[in-house]
Write a protein that holds these residues in place. Sequence first.
Motif, PDB file in Angstrom:
ATOM      1  N   TYR B  33       0.828  -1.273  -0.001  1.00 34.61           N
ATOM      2  CA  TYR B  33       0.171  -0.079   0.038  1.00 34.61           C
ATOM      3  C   TYR B  33       1.077   1.163  -0.145  1.00 34.61           C
ATOM      4  O   TYR B  33       1.842   1.516   0.723  1.00 34.61           O
ATOM      5  N   TYR B  35       0.859   5.196   0.948  1.00 31.09           N
ATOM      6  CA  TYR B  35       0.126   6.362   1.488  1.00 31.09           C
ATOM      7  C   TYR B  35       0.754   7.563   1.389  1.00 31.09           C
ATOM      8  O   TYR B  35       2.066   7.876   1.304  1.00 31.09           O
ATOM      9  N   GLN B  37       1.523  11.663   2.924  1.00 32.27           N
ATOM     10  CA  GLN B  37       1.306  12.507   4.361  1.00 32.27           C
ATOM     11  C   GLN B  37       1.941  13.860   3.916  1.00 32.27           C
ATOM     12  O   GLN B  37       2.968  14.288   3.830  1.00 32.27           O
ATOM     13  N   GLU B  41      -1.026  17.347   7.312  1.00 30.89           N
ATOM     14  CA  GLU B  41      -2.344  16.335   6.900  1.00 30.89           C
ATOM     15  C   GLU B  41      -2.171  15.190   7.510  1.00 30.89           C
ATOM     16  O   GLU B  41      -1.122  14.759   7.897  1.00 30.89           O
ATOM     17  N   GLY B  42      -3.262  14.321   7.347  1.00 34.80           N
ATOM     18  CA  GLY B  42      -3.090  13.196   7.977  1.00 34.80           C
ATOM     19  C   GLY B  42      -2.759  12.047   6.677  1.00 34.80           C
ATOM     20  O   GLY B  42      -2.519  12.748   5.667  1.00 34.80           O
ATOM     21  N   LEU B  43      -2.464  10.998   6.889  1.00 33.13           N
ATOM     22  CA  LEU B  43      -2.053   9.977   6.112  1.00 33.13           C
ATOM     23  C   LEU B  43      -3.186   9.687   5.154  1.00 33.13           C
ATOM     24  O   LEU B  43      -4.333   9.284   5.658  1.00 33.13           O
ATOM     25  N   PHE B  45      -4.710   7.275   1.826  1.00 31.07           N
ATOM     26  CA  PHE B  45      -4.301   6.086   0.971  1.00 31.07           C
ATOM     27  C   PHE B  45      -4.197   6.483  -0.495  1.00 31.07           C
ATOM     28  O   PHE B  45      -4.879   7.299  -0.832  1.00 31.07           O
ATOM     29  N   PHE B  91       4.818   6.971   2.106  1.00 29.43           N
ATOM     30  CA  PHE B  91       5.132   5.867   3.072  1.00 29.43           C
ATOM     31  C   PHE B  91       4.483   4.811   2.338  1.00 29.43           C
ATOM     32  O   PHE B  91       3.246   4.636   1.765  1.00 29.43           O
ATOM     33  N   GLN B 104      -1.028  -3.502   8.847  1.00 31.80           N
ATOM     34  CA  GLN B 104      -0.306  -3.010   7.772  1.00 31.80           C
ATOM     35  C   GLN B 104       0.882  -2.327   8.576  1.00 31.80           C
ATOM     36  O   GLN B 104       0.804  -1.626   9.561  1.00 31.80           O
ATOM     37  N   PHE B 106       4.642  -0.060   8.309  1.00 35.57           N
ATOM     38  CA  PHE B 106       4.954   0.855   7.551  1.00 35.57           C
ATOM     39  C   PHE B 106       6.722   1.029   7.388  1.00 35.57           C
ATOM     40  O   PHE B 106       7.171   0.412   8.399  1.00 35.57           O
ATOM     41  N   GLY B 107       6.972   1.301   6.090  1.00 35.60           N
ATOM     42  CA  GLY B 107       8.273   1.601   6.250  1.00 35.60           C
ATOM     43  C   GLY B 107       8.837   3.222   6.266  1.00 35.60           C
ATOM     44  O   GLY B 107       7.878   3.801   7.055  1.00 35.60           O
ATOM     45  N   PRO B 108      10.053   3.385   6.360  1.00 30.50           N
ATOM     46  CA  PRO B 108      10.699   4.691   6.812  1.00 30.50           C
ATOM     47  C   PRO B 108      10.267   5.927   6.093  1.00 30.50           C
ATOM     48  O   PRO B 108      10.025   6.868   6.809  1.00 30.50           O
ATOM     49  N   ARG B 111      10.826  11.088   1.680  1.00 36.68           N
ATOM     50  CA  ARG B 111      10.509  12.319   1.805  1.00 36.68           C
ATOM     51  C   ARG B 111      10.806  13.065   0.487  1.00 36.68           C
ATOM     52  O   ARG B 111      12.064  13.427   0.223  1.00 36.68           O
TER      53      ARG B 111
END
Lengths: 111, 115
Positions: B33, B35, B37, B41-43, B45, B91, B104, B106-108, B111
């Motif tokens: 997946y 995402y 950010q 703001e929020g994450l 999809f 992400f 789920q 998450f990876g690092p 940016r």
Amino acid sequence: QKEVEQNSGPLSVPEGAIASLNCTYSDRGSQSFFWYRQYSGKSPELIMSIYSNGDKEDGRFTAQLNKASQYVSLLIRDSQPSDSATYLCAVKEGSNYKLTFGKGTLLTVNP
Amino acid sequence: NAGVMQNPRHLVRRRGQEARLRCSPMKGHSHVYWYRQLPEEGLKFMVYLQKENIIDESGMPKERFSAEFPKEGPSILRIQQVVRGDSAAYFCASSPRGDGSYEQYFGPGTRLTVT
């Protein structure tokens, strides 16, 4: 539009206190609920998942779910300065796969 | 490292250039997946992929964005002709399956900064 609402904070608690983080969601079909912790500049880290009504405890963390009220919360006991972060509530609908996130609550634990 | 891997961690592009973000899922996971950010703001999809299949790209902008997860190699999120509004943290997350209650991880993140 499915929504997940969180108080943006900041929520400030003294070290050793209980921090209470709240989340409401709009989609009654939601089945899976998650709390992620995100330190500034870092990625979300899964700390709790809950799928059934009631409480689920894991160490200092307790997640509470009330599907009738469409409400999920996270309690952090004996809060530590290292708990200072943004806490993200995430909701997944039924057999769906994508997570809908709230904007997060910033928690500050003061020594 | 058995976690989700993303690279590069930081990417700077000028307006109009292309950005390629890579994600290798956690070992044993076959569902990926993406995402985004945005600042303050929020994450959100963007897209859900399995090997060689895009399952849901409903969260991805219709233009300039594409994603793939080939049979071999990492998942790629591609942004063509980047604009300043594309600056964000991207992400990748993975899960062992896509349905039910599977969590789920998450990876690092990557940016992206567009100058």
